[in-house]
Design a protein around this motif. Structure first.
Motif, PDB file in Angstrom:
ATOM      1  N   ASP A  51      -6.984   1.262  19.249  1.00  0.00           N
ATOM      2  CA  ASP A  51      -5.730   1.251  18.504  1.00  0.00           C
ATOM      3  C   ASP A  51      -5.375   2.695  18.159  1.00  0.00           C
ATOM      4  OD1 ASP A  51      -3.814   1.217  16.435  1.00  0.00           O
ATOM      5  OD2 ASP A  51      -4.500  -0.737  15.724  1.00  0.00           O
ATOM      6  N   PRO A  52      -4.139   3.146  18.463  1.00  0.00           N
ATOM      7  CA  PRO A  52      -3.777   4.537  18.149  1.00  0.00           C
ATOM      8  C   PRO A  52      -4.013   4.896  16.684  1.00  0.00           C
ATOM      9  CG  PRO A  52      -2.067   3.509  19.486  1.00  0.00           C
ATOM     10  CD  PRO A  52      -3.025   2.423  19.109  1.00  0.00           C
ATOM     11  N   LEU A  53      -3.800   3.939  15.788  1.00  0.00           N
ATOM     12  CA  LEU A  53      -4.001   4.259  14.374  1.00  0.00           C
ATOM     13  C   LEU A  53      -5.477   4.372  14.027  1.00  0.00           C
ATOM     14  CD1 LEU A  53      -1.194   2.254  12.532  1.00  0.00           C
ATOM     15  CD2 LEU A  53      -1.327   4.698  13.022  1.00  0.00           C
ATOM     16  N   ASP A  54      -6.318   3.598  14.691  1.00  0.00           N
ATOM     17  CA  ASP A  54      -7.757   3.777  14.481  1.00  0.00           C
ATOM     18  C   ASP A  54      -8.176   5.172  14.936  1.00  0.00           C
ATOM     19  OD1 ASP A  54      -8.017   1.261  13.453  1.00  0.00           O
ATOM     20  OD2 ASP A  54      -8.711   0.347  15.326  1.00  0.00           O
ATOM     21  N   THR A  55      -7.653   5.576  16.078  1.00  0.00           N
ATOM     22  CA  THR A  55      -7.942   6.920  16.579  1.00  0.00           C
ATOM     23  C   THR A  55      -7.457   7.979  15.598  1.00  0.00           C
ATOM     24  OG1 THR A  55      -7.750   6.169  18.862  1.00  0.00           O
ATOM     25  CG2 THR A  55      -7.532   8.531  18.473  1.00  0.00           C
ATOM     26  N   TRP A  56      -6.225   7.796  15.127  1.00  0.00           N
ATOM     27  CA  TRP A  56      -5.638   8.784  14.218  1.00  0.00           C
ATOM     28  C   TRP A  56      -6.412   8.857  12.905  1.00  0.00           C
ATOM     29  CZ3 TRP A  56      -3.295  13.016  13.593  1.00  0.00           C
ATOM     30  CH2 TRP A  56      -2.664  13.345  12.393  1.00  0.00           C
ATOM     31  N   ALA A  57      -6.804   7.733  12.361  1.00  0.00           N
ATOM     32  CA  ALA A  57      -7.586   7.734  11.120  1.00  0.00           C
ATOM     33  C   ALA A  57      -8.882   8.510  11.314  1.00  0.00           C
ATOM     34  CB  ALA A  57      -7.872   6.307  10.677  1.00  0.00           C
ATOM     35  N   PRO A  97       4.090  11.544   7.310  1.00  0.00           N
ATOM     36  CA  PRO A  97       3.851  10.122   7.003  1.00  0.00           C
ATOM     37  C   PRO A  97       2.545   9.615   7.595  1.00  0.00           C
ATOM     38  CG  PRO A  97       6.144  10.479   7.629  1.00  0.00           C
ATOM     39  CD  PRO A  97       5.436  11.770   7.888  1.00  0.00           C
ATOM     40  N   ALA A  98       2.218  10.091   8.807  1.00  0.00           N
ATOM     41  CA  ALA A  98       0.966   9.654   9.429  1.00  0.00           C
ATOM     42  C   ALA A  98      -0.244  10.168   8.659  1.00  0.00           C
ATOM     43  CB  ALA A  98       0.911  10.141  10.883  1.00  0.00           C
ATOM     44  N   ALA A  99      -0.164  11.392   8.108  1.00  0.00           N
ATOM     45  CA  ALA A  99      -1.271  11.931   7.330  1.00  0.00           C
ATOM     46  C   ALA A  99      -1.442  11.176   6.020  1.00  0.00           C
ATOM     47  CB  ALA A  99      -1.051  13.416   7.059  1.00  0.00           C
ATOM     48  N   VAL A 100      -0.327  10.801   5.385  1.00  0.00           N
ATOM     49  CA  VAL A 100      -0.410  10.001   4.160  1.00  0.00           C
ATOM     50  C   VAL A 100      -1.145   8.691   4.445  1.00  0.00           C
ATOM     51  CG1 VAL A 100       0.932   8.712   2.449  1.00  0.00           C
ATOM     52  CG2 VAL A 100       1.640  11.017   3.108  1.00  0.00           C
ATOM     53  N   TRP A 101      -0.772   8.044   5.551  1.00  0.00           N
ATOM     54  CA  TRP A 101      -1.434   6.779   5.907  1.00  0.00           C
ATOM     55  C   TRP A 101      -2.918   7.002   6.152  1.00  0.00           C
ATOM     56  CZ3 TRP A 101      -4.259   5.309  10.140  1.00  0.00           C
ATOM     57  CH2 TRP A 101      -4.563   3.945  10.243  1.00  0.00           C
ATOM     58  N   ALA A 102      -3.265   8.039   6.909  1.00  0.00           N
ATOM     59  CA  ALA A 102      -4.672   8.280   7.250  1.00  0.00           C
ATOM     60  C   ALA A 102      -5.490   8.631   6.011  1.00  0.00           C
ATOM     61  CB  ALA A 102      -4.768   9.390   8.286  1.00  0.00           C
ATOM     62  N   ARG A 141       4.402   5.210  -0.439  1.00  0.00           N
ATOM     63  CA  ARG A 141       5.193   4.390   0.459  1.00  0.00           C
ATOM     64  C   ARG A 141       4.776   4.705   1.891  1.00  0.00           C
ATOM     65  NH1 ARG A 141      10.199   2.758  -0.514  1.00  0.00           N
ATOM     66  NH2 ARG A 141       9.318   2.191  -2.508  1.00  0.00           N
ATOM     67  N   LEU A 142       4.442   3.678   2.647  1.00  0.00           N
ATOM     68  CA  LEU A 142       3.969   3.870   4.011  1.00  0.00           C
ATOM     69  C   LEU A 142       5.044   3.446   5.005  1.00  0.00           C
ATOM     70  CD1 LEU A 142       0.343   2.458   3.675  1.00  0.00           C
ATOM     71  CD2 LEU A 142       1.097   4.837   3.454  1.00  0.00           C
ATOM     72  N   ALA A 143       5.121   4.158   6.118  1.00  0.00           N
ATOM     73  CA  ALA A 143       6.006   3.761   7.211  1.00  0.00           C
ATOM     74  C   ALA A 143       5.409   2.535   7.903  1.00  0.00           C
ATOM     75  CB  ALA A 143       6.149   4.921   8.194  1.00  0.00           C
ATOM     76  N   SER A 144       6.195   1.902   8.755  1.00  0.00           N
ATOM     77  CA  SER A 144       5.709   0.739   9.484  1.00  0.00           C
ATOM     78  C   SER A 144       4.587   1.145  10.428  1.00  0.00           C
ATOM     79  CB  SER A 144       6.845   0.099  10.282  1.00  0.00           C
ATOM     80  OG  SER A 144       7.241   0.969  11.337  1.00  0.00           O
ATOM     81  N   ARG A 145       3.719   0.201  10.762  1.00  0.00           N
ATOM     82  CA  ARG A 145       2.620   0.505  11.667  1.00  0.00           C
ATOM     83  C   ARG A 145       3.152   0.973  13.031  1.00  0.00           C
ATOM     84  NH1 ARG A 145      -2.562  -0.710  10.460  1.00  0.00           N
ATOM     85  NH2 ARG A 145      -3.085  -0.686  12.683  1.00  0.00           N
ATOM     86  N   GLU A 146       4.265   0.401  13.468  1.00  0.00           N
ATOM     87  CA  GLU A 146       4.826   0.812  14.746  1.00  0.00           C
ATOM     88  C   GLU A 146       5.246   2.276  14.709  1.00  0.00           C
ATOM     89  OE1 GLU A 146       5.725  -1.816  13.006  1.00  0.00           O
ATOM     90  OE2 GLU A 146       4.966  -3.475  14.248  1.00  0.00           O
ATOM     91  N   ALA A 147       5.946   2.669  13.634  1.00  0.00           N
ATOM     92  CA  ALA A 147       6.390   4.057  13.519  1.00  0.00           C
ATOM     93  C   ALA A 147       5.200   4.999  13.364  1.00  0.00           C
ATOM     94  CB  ALA A 147       7.337   4.201  12.328  1.00  0.00           C
ATOM     95  N   LEU A 148       4.196   4.570  12.601  1.00  0.00           N
ATOM     96  CA  LEU A 148       3.007   5.405  12.416  1.00  0.00           C
ATOM     97  C   LEU A 148       2.262   5.603  13.728  1.00  0.00           C
ATOM     98  CD1 LEU A 148       1.745   3.862   9.058  1.00  0.00           C
ATOM     99  CD2 LEU A 148       2.488   6.238   9.387  1.00  0.00           C
ATOM    100  N   ALA A 149       2.102   4.519  14.477  1.00  0.00           N
ATOM    101  CA  ALA A 149       1.398   4.624  15.754  1.00  0.00           C
ATOM    102  C   ALA A 149       2.150   5.533  16.714  1.00  0.00           C
ATOM    103  CB  ALA A 149       1.217   3.236  16.364  1.00  0.00           C
TER     104      ALA A 149
END
Length: 529
Positions: free
Chosen positions: A232-238, A323-328, A148-156
């Motif tokens: 994108d913060p999520l691109d950076t985080w990944a 949650p961010a690590a799960v997404w990445a 289960r993933l959090a919303s992109r806003e919360a992840l970012a």
């Protein structure tokens, strides 16, 4: 001899065989068709070797006069019958216990090798002779569980708050503000690293700079350095997580070079378990893959560093991925061509999909949130009607999930619940539900009481495999009495044998446990007859 020893150990641990003379034909039946399929990771074709070991044990028992000739003959007859059945039992995943299911899903070698690694050979690199099924024996082909993933806003938002990411950005801004340039090869200069440590109070500026370059926060061309377009913060985080778990970091991440090399495997284990993992278990994992052989590892410091990197969350007892690590990690798996499913949001689905989702193995906390959200979108009567309607004629586990949720509802649900009084499989549960709320209801017959006892316990089988000690404690406090267990074998329920076997190996009261095993034998005989 190892197989014979294993047979004796399991017989002692699970079947109360305290002396060699306690072996019976039923012992071998329980061992080879129940205990082995639940506990032992073995291919179906190995069954013949295990049965051969059992025959060797029978010969030994006879030669040492622990048993007589007639008993030996009965045992050999049972083994002859078991031999063609055991490969089927070993291949039946529904019989696997929790540990066996987990390790089978992860791959037999995954805990030793640190799980699937990006360096594992790709499907294109495998031998052309391998069948093109998409599944092989390498850990990289082990199925990943849905998450289960959090919303992109919360992840970012969470990624931007990671201390490591904050320090990376601070370092980049500091380099730009001072007009500093990297080396020709794009690395941080020794002088700049020393100044950054002093002025910015960062522990490893060289690692931060390498991360900035890898994540695209800066671009290096020769000795020139400039801001890239805001990514994108999520691109950076990944990119940050991929760097941490895949690149050569020489101990800069965890403080232990050997553990840095196995960081992918540790994160992969946490991803697959999807639950807080006790810290001692993490240490056992580290010891199990031999990392402590190269020197002492300070787990407290490792956890602190990984929390700084935004990879894990920890309290005094447990460790889990953020949650961010799960997404990445899911992004990384997908990039490697692995199937990394996402768990559906169950709040808006129909009752059948809710039950199916709850049975998929999602963590307890997630399941509770899904149930509350699902019930919150319906009246009590609507929820009961949909849930009970979805499990008419369904297996006992699905029915148990529905009944358990309906049990949370108040008297407002009574009209919908009462409509199922005429359904044989739901009737005992409906009567119990109505009676518990002081509403008019027929009396339960003795047969219905027995049937509901078996049906309710069938739902507990999976949980009992996960935590047998807690199950045994619960049964000791509120389990069915001996006289009920004695009669359970008469119940026409598809799970009666499995339930009685569970009681037989779980109950602390040895007399009641023995009664359950006898009842299980009667139930099997009744089914065969």
């Amino acid at each position: 001899m190892d197989e014979v020893r294993l047979l004796c150990d399991y017989a002692s641990d699970y079947l109360d065989v305290n002396e060699l003379g306690d072996f019976t034909p039923v012992t071998f039946e329980e061992l080879l068709l129940n205990i082995y399929p639940r506990k032992v990771i073995a291919p179906p074709e190995s069954a013949s070797e295990t049965v051969a070991a059992a025959r060797t044990l029978v010969d030994f028992l006879l030669s040492t006069e622990e048993i007589g000739g007639k008993m030996a003959a009965r045992m050999r007859t049972v083994l002859d019958r078991i031999e063609p059945e055991m490969p089927i039992a070993l291949a039946d995943t529904s019989r696997f216990g929790m540990a066996k299911s987990l390790f089978s899903a992860m791959g037999a070698d995954s805990l030793e090798q640190g799980g699937p690694h990006p360096g594992a050979e790709s499907p294109e690199e495998r031998s052309a002779e391998e069948p093109a099924t998409g599944i092989c024996d390498c850990p990289g082909c082990s199925p990943l569980p849905p998450v289960r993933l959090a919303s992109r806003e919360a992840l970012a938002e969470g990624a931007l708050r990671v201390p490591l990411v904050t320090d990376v950005r601070r370092l980049v801004q500091w380099m730009l503000a001072g007009g500093r340039t990297p080396t020709v090869k794009g690395r941080l200069r020794v002088r700049d690293a020393a100044e950054a440590t002093a002025q910015l109070a960062v522990a490893d500026p060289a690692l931060l700079w390498d991360l900035a370059v890898y994540a695209g926060l800066v671009e290096v061309e020769g000795v020139a350095i400039f801001d890239a377009d805001a990514p994108d913060p999520l691109d950076t985080w990944a990119a940050v997580v991929e760097f941490l778990v895949e690149k050569e970091t020489r101990g800069a991440v965890t403080g232990a070079p050997a553990l840095d090399e196995e960081l992918y495997g540790l994160c992969d284990m946490l991803y697959r378990l999807q639950a807080p993992v006790p810290v001692p278990i993490v240490m056992e994992y580290i010891e199990g893959i031999g990392l402590t052989d190269e020197g002492e590892i300070d787990l407290v410091e490792v956890v602190r560093r990984l929390a700084y990197c935004g990879v894990v969350e920890a309290d005094e007892e447990n460790l889990t991925l953020t949650p961010a690590a799960v997404w990445a990690l899911r992004e990384l798996y997908t990039g490697l061509g692995m199937e990394a499913p996402e768990a559906a949001d169950l709040a808006a689905v129909d009752a059948s999909e809710l039950i199916e989702g709850l049975l998929s193995g999602i963590p307890t906390e997630m399941a509770e949130a899904d149930i509350e959200a699902w019930l919150g979108g319906r009246t009590a009567e609507e929820a009961a009607a949909q849930l009970l309607g979805a499990v008419s004629g369904a297996p006992s586990v699905a029915r148990g999930i529905a009944v358990t949720i309906v049990d949370r509802l108040g008297p407002d649900a009574a009209p919908a619940v009462r409509r199922h009084l005429e359904e044989a499989e739901l009737r005992p549960h409906v009567i119990h539900w109505l009676s518990a709320r002081g509403l008019a209801a027929p009396a339960l017959t003795q047969q219905e009481v027995l049937w509901m006892s078996v049906d309710t316990l069938a739902l507990a089988i999976s949980a009992a495999e996960d935590d047998p000690e807690s199950f045994a404690e619960n049964m000791a406090a509120s389990g069915p009495p001996a006289h009920v267990i004695d009669e359970m074998w008469r119940v026409d329920h598809p799970d009666v044998v499995q339930v009685l076997e569970l009681l037989g190996r779980s109950l602390n009261d040895q007399n009641i446990a023995k009664a359950a095993r006898k009842a299980a034998f009667k139930a099997r005989s009744r089914a065969i007859g």
